[in-house]
Structure formats: C-alpha cells, structure tokens
Design a protein around this motif. Structure first.
Motif, PDB file in Angstrom:
ATOM      1  N   ALA A   1       0.858  -1.186   0.000  1.00  0.00           N
ATOM      2  CA  ALA A   1       0.000   0.000   0.000  1.00  0.00           C
ATOM      3  C   ALA A   1       0.897   1.241   0.000  1.00  0.00           C
ATOM      4  CB  ALA A   1      -0.899  -0.003   1.238  1.00  0.00           C
ATOM      5  N   PRO A   2       0.360   2.410  -0.318  1.00  0.00           N
ATOM      6  CA  PRO A   2       1.187   3.626  -0.288  1.00  0.00           C
ATOM      7  C   PRO A   2       1.899   3.848   1.040  1.00  0.00           C
ATOM      8  CG  PRO A   2      -0.843   4.074  -1.466  1.00  0.00           C
ATOM      9  CD  PRO A   2      -0.974   2.669  -0.907  1.00  0.00           C
ATOM     10  N   ARG A   3       1.297   3.417   2.141  1.00  0.00           N
ATOM     11  CA  ARG A   3       1.926   3.611   3.453  1.00  0.00           C
ATOM     12  C   ARG A   3       3.254   2.878   3.575  1.00  0.00           C
ATOM     13  NH1 ARG A   3      -1.115   3.069   9.297  1.00  0.00           N
ATOM     14  NH2 ARG A   3       0.730   3.235  10.616  1.00  0.00           N
ATOM     15  N   HIS A   4       3.469   1.850   2.790  1.00  0.00           N
ATOM     16  CA  HIS A   4       4.739   1.122   2.837  1.00  0.00           C
ATOM     17  C   HIS A   4       5.923   2.063   2.607  1.00  0.00           C
ATOM     18  CE1 HIS A   4       7.604  -2.080   2.385  1.00  0.00           C
ATOM     19  NE2 HIS A   4       7.822  -1.808   1.103  1.00  0.00           N
ATOM     20  N   ARG A   5       5.727   3.039   1.727  1.00  0.00           N
ATOM     21  CA  ARG A   5       6.809   4.003   1.447  1.00  0.00           C
ATOM     22  C   ARG A   5       6.556   5.366   2.087  1.00  0.00           C
ATOM     23  NH1 ARG A   5       9.709   7.416   1.381  1.00  0.00           N
ATOM     24  NH2 ARG A   5      11.188   8.173  -0.200  1.00  0.00           N
ATOM     25  N   TRP A   6       5.318   5.767   2.177  1.00  0.00           N
ATOM     26  CA  TRP A   6       4.970   7.121   2.629  1.00  0.00           C
ATOM     27  C   TRP A   6       4.152   7.035   3.915  1.00  0.00           C
ATOM     28  CZ3 TRP A   6       7.891  10.423   0.299  1.00  0.00           C
ATOM     29  CH2 TRP A   6       8.321  10.185  -1.014  1.00  0.00           C
ATOM     30  N   LYS A   7       4.705   7.492   4.990  1.00  0.00           N
ATOM     31  CA  LYS A   7       4.188   7.275   6.348  1.00  0.00           C
ATOM     32  C   LYS A   7       2.744   7.699   6.535  1.00  0.00           C
ATOM     33  CE  LYS A   7       5.316   8.423  11.151  1.00  0.00           C
ATOM     34  NZ  LYS A   7       6.276   9.140  12.037  1.00  0.00           N
ATOM     35  N   GLU A   8       2.338   8.805   5.958  1.00  0.00           N
ATOM     36  CA  GLU A   8       0.995   9.349   6.203  1.00  0.00           C
ATOM     37  C   GLU A   8      -0.027   8.907   5.162  1.00  0.00           C
ATOM     38  OE1 GLU A   8       0.554  10.767   9.006  1.00  0.00           O
ATOM     39  OE2 GLU A   8       2.689  10.828   9.472  1.00  0.00           O
ATOM     40  N   ARG A   9       0.354   8.032   4.248  1.00  0.00           N
ATOM     41  CA  ARG A   9      -0.550   7.641   3.175  1.00  0.00           C
ATOM     42  C   ARG A   9      -1.401   6.432   3.575  1.00  0.00           C
ATOM     43  NH1 ARG A   9       1.220   9.943  -1.716  1.00  0.00           N
ATOM     44  NH2 ARG A   9      -0.703   9.097  -2.605  1.00  0.00           N
ATOM     45  N   ARG A  10      -2.241   5.952   2.662  1.00  0.00           N
ATOM     46  CA  ARG A  10      -3.220   4.911   2.964  1.00  0.00           C
ATOM     47  C   ARG A  10      -2.573   3.571   3.294  1.00  0.00           C
ATOM     48  NH1 ARG A  10      -7.067   4.054  -1.686  1.00  0.00           N
ATOM     49  NH2 ARG A  10      -5.149   4.307  -2.885  1.00  0.00           N
ATOM     50  N   ASP A  11      -3.215   2.866   4.228  1.00  0.00           N
ATOM     51  CA  ASP A  11      -2.770   1.522   4.572  1.00  0.00           C
ATOM     52  C   ASP A  11      -3.565   0.487   3.775  1.00  0.00           C
ATOM     53  OD1 ASP A  11      -5.270   1.410   5.793  1.00  0.00           O
ATOM     54  OD2 ASP A  11      -4.496   1.263   7.831  1.00  0.00           O
ATOM     55  N   ILE A  12      -3.300  -0.783   4.051  1.00  0.00           N
ATOM     56  CA  ILE A  12      -3.955  -1.872   3.321  1.00  0.00           C
ATOM     57  C   ILE A  12      -5.480  -1.812   3.457  1.00  0.00           C
ATOM     58  CG2 ILE A  12      -4.327  -4.375   3.396  1.00  0.00           C
ATOM     59  CD1 ILE A  12      -1.864  -3.725   1.817  1.00  0.00           C
ATOM     60  N   ALA A  13      -5.973  -1.549   4.664  1.00  0.00           N
ATOM     61  CA  ALA A  13      -7.426  -1.539   4.900  1.00  0.00           C
ATOM     62  C   ALA A  13      -8.123  -0.429   4.132  1.00  0.00           C
ATOM     63  CB  ALA A  13      -7.721  -1.416   6.384  1.00  0.00           C
ATOM     64  N   ALA A  14      -7.406   0.626   3.787  1.00  0.00           N
ATOM     65  CA  ALA A  14      -8.014   1.768   3.108  1.00  0.00           C
ATOM     66  C   ALA A  14      -8.122   1.575   1.599  1.00  0.00           C
ATOM     67  CB  ALA A  14      -7.210   3.030   3.403  1.00  0.00           C
ATOM     68  N   LEU A  15      -7.557   0.508   1.082  1.00  0.00           N
ATOM     69  CA  LEU A  15      -7.622   0.267  -0.363  1.00  0.00           C
ATOM     70  C   LEU A  15      -9.003  -0.262  -0.733  1.00  0.00           C
ATOM     71  CD1 LEU A  15      -4.149  -1.433  -0.876  1.00  0.00           C
ATOM     72  CD2 LEU A  15      -4.726   1.000  -1.049  1.00  0.00           C
ATOM     73  N   SER A  16      -9.557   0.246  -1.814  1.00  0.00           N
ATOM     74  CA  SER A  16     -10.874  -0.199  -2.243  1.00  0.00           C
ATOM     75  C   SER A  16     -10.756  -1.436  -3.122  1.00  0.00           C
ATOM     76  CB  SER A  16     -11.578   0.918  -3.017  1.00  0.00           C
ATOM     77  OG  SER A  16     -10.865   1.227  -4.200  1.00  0.00           O
ATOM     78  N   LEU A  17     -11.819  -2.211  -3.192  1.00  0.00           N
ATOM     79  CA  LEU A  17     -11.799  -3.430  -3.989  1.00  0.00           C
ATOM     80  C   LEU A  17     -11.558  -3.149  -5.466  1.00  0.00           C
ATOM     81  CD1 LEU A  17     -14.639  -5.538  -2.331  1.00  0.00           C
ATOM     82  CD2 LEU A  17     -12.168  -5.948  -2.218  1.00  0.00           C
ATOM     83  N   ASP A  18     -12.030  -2.006  -5.953  1.00  0.00           N
ATOM     84  CA  ASP A  18     -11.819  -1.738  -7.377  1.00  0.00           C
ATOM     85  C   ASP A  18     -10.376  -1.372  -7.697  1.00  0.00           C
ATOM     86  OD1 ASP A  18     -11.690   0.863  -6.432  1.00  0.00           O
ATOM     87  OD2 ASP A  18     -13.443   1.572  -7.516  1.00  0.00           O
ATOM     88  N   GLU A  19      -9.534  -1.196  -6.671  1.00  0.00           N
ATOM     89  CA  GLU A  19      -8.101  -1.046  -6.879  1.00  0.00           C
ATOM     90  C   GLU A  19      -7.380  -2.395  -6.867  1.00  0.00           C
ATOM     91  OE1 GLU A  19      -6.260   2.628  -4.773  1.00  0.00           O
ATOM     92  OE2 GLU A  19      -7.896   1.956  -3.476  1.00  0.00           O
ATOM     93  N   LEU A  20      -8.078  -3.418  -6.380  1.00  0.00           N
ATOM     94  CA  LEU A  20      -7.459  -4.729  -6.171  1.00  0.00           C
ATOM     95  C   LEU A  20      -7.920  -5.764  -7.179  1.00  0.00           C
ATOM     96  CD1 LEU A  20      -7.874  -4.786  -2.283  1.00  0.00           C
ATOM     97  CD2 LEU A  20      -5.899  -3.999  -3.591  1.00  0.00           C
ATOM     98  N   VAL A  21      -8.920  -5.423  -7.980  1.00  0.00           N
ATOM     99  CA  VAL A  21      -9.408  -6.276  -9.070  1.00  0.00           C
ATOM    100  C   VAL A  21      -9.375  -5.428 -10.331  1.00  0.00           C
ATOM    101  CG1 VAL A  21     -11.280  -7.692  -9.947  1.00  0.00           C
ATOM    102  CG2 VAL A  21     -10.891  -7.541  -7.472  1.00  0.00           C
ATOM    103  N   LEU A  22      -8.426  -5.751 -11.228  1.00  0.00           N
ATOM    104  CA  LEU A  22      -8.149  -4.871 -12.357  1.00  0.00           C
ATOM    105  C   LEU A  22      -7.965  -5.660 -13.651  1.00  0.00           C
ATOM    106  CD1 LEU A  22      -5.388  -2.698 -10.641  1.00  0.00           C
ATOM    107  CD2 LEU A  22      -7.712  -1.928 -11.168  1.00  0.00           C
ATOM    108  N   PRO A  23      -8.273  -5.060 -14.793  1.00  0.00           N
ATOM    109  CA  PRO A  23      -7.872  -5.679 -16.057  1.00  0.00           C
ATOM    110  C   PRO A  23      -6.351  -5.732 -16.122  1.00  0.00           C
ATOM    111  CG  PRO A  23      -8.654  -3.433 -16.412  1.00  0.00           C
ATOM    112  CD  PRO A  23      -8.952  -3.761 -14.990  1.00  0.00           C
TER     113      PRO A  23
END
Length: 225
Positions: free
Chosen positions: A68-90
């Motif tokens: 997730a963005p938080r892996h590199r950027w401390k104040e950014r979104r964590d895993i729980a904040a990711l939406s399903l439409d970001e995780l299922v993609l063409p």
C-alpha cells in the motif's frame, strides 16, 4: 472462467527477505503452528468433535504480497483503506526475454502500450523459477524510464515475479517512491506469469482488510477468458 493461481505457497519456514543491521543479517520468514490442537480441544466436546486453531507469525512483506502507499509514505493509505476496485483490475502481462541477474531493464526491453489506463501491469522476468534458491536474490529490476511510463500512461498496479521492483543498491527506491506516491500499487513475488495471456484477463490482489498494515500477503490470481 479459468483461474490461474499466481501466488507462492505460504508455509512455515518459507523463503523471505533479509535486512542487514549493525553488521548482522536478519532473515525474515513465517511461522505456522497449532495454537489449539485436535487432541487438546476434544475433551471440550466430550470426544464427539475436535478442532484446530492455527497460530501464524509473519512480517507483512512475505510471500506474494501487496504494498500500500503507506509502505513508502508514512501518512498515506494503509492496506485496509484500499478499495476493492483497486485490487481487481484488467491485466496486461509483459515478458522480458532472457533477463539477467542484476540487470536494469528499460523500455528498450519492455514493450509497453501508450495507454495503460486502469491496468495492472505484470512484468514477467521468469524469476519465479529461482524461488527458494540463492539466485532469487540477484534479480533484474525496472529502470527509470519504465517507472515514468507506468506513471504517465495511467497504470494502477505493477506486479513482478521478483522479490523487489527496485534494486537493493539504490537507497532512494525510485519505483516504490514514485509509484506508491501516485497510488500505483505494487505486488512482488508473483509466479506462473507464463500461464497468462498478454491481455484479456482480470488480476486479483486480495489481502485481508488489515488496519495499520503497510503491506500484506495476498492470494494473487487471474481470471482468463
């Protein structure tokens, strides 16, 4: 629709990553063991049933995993904040022929379309063949022009069949810094990308909804036509 499993097995003592601290190399892995055994639980059910509850310890960048963005950027979104439409993609799968250990791979070696809008771009180096062997740690990686193309052309996710999208020799970690900074997610340690078509599939990168986690092991798979 046929499904293709793109995840490595998650197992006790599995291959993981290592960190060097104060001259000492610390190896990370997973530990899986019974927390409650069948034998211990049977008396609670008068011997008519028994159950096992399993205990698992691991660092989140183990196995096939999502950053997730938080892996590199401390104040950014964590895993729980990711939406399903970001995780299922063409998906788009691009193969790099005859990649060499430690090779920096640029656009001259990766044929990327001009429009990557909304796509999970999976780059196949064939490095999953080295999983669990010392050779796996000396992997090819993408150059700055590929990173910029992914960002500028609208990719939503980058996946690789190596342990890292960046070389360990560049402390700036440009792929993680730029892509996660633009909310382009990263999946590492994929396998079986050779079983995918170049396009026309959906890619699934599904973690548990872990609040506060910067990365998480996933069951990655693809649905093909």
């Amino acid at each position: 629709m046929p499904l293709v499993d793109l995840s490595h097995d998650f197992a006790d003592g599995m291959p993981g990553f290592s960190l060097r601290r104060d001259g000492e190399v610390k190896q990370f892995t997973a530990a899986i063991r019974p927390f409650v055994t069948h034998e211990a639980s049977a008396p609670f059910y008068d011997g008519k049933a028994s159950f096992e509850i399993t205990e698992v310890f691991f660092q989140t960048s183990i196995g096939t995993y999502l950053d997730a963005p938080r892996h590199r950027w401390k104040e950014r979104r964590d895993i729980a904040a990711l939406s399903l439409d970001e995780l299922v993609l063409p998906g788009l799968c691009v193969s790099v022929a005859a990649a060499r250990p430690g090779e920096r791979i640029g656009l001259s070696r990766i044929d990327l379309p001009a429009d990557l809008s909304g796509l999970a771009v999976l780059i196949r180096f064939g490095w999953d063949a080295h999983w669990g062997k010392p050779a796996y740690d000396d992997y090819p990686f993408i150059d700055a022009d590929v990173i910029e193309a992914l960002r500028a052309r609208g990719a939503r996710l980058l996946g690789v069949d190596t342990t890292n999208v960046d070389t360990r020799h560049d402390p700036a970690r440009p792929a993680h810094s730029i892509l996660l900074g633009q909310d382009i997610l990263i999946v590492e340690n994929l396998r079986h990308l050779d079983r995918l078509p170049a396009s026309g599939f959906r890619f699934f990168a599904i973690p548990i909804k872990a609040v506060g986690a910067a990365a998480m092991t996933i069951r990655a798979f693809a649905e093909t036509a």
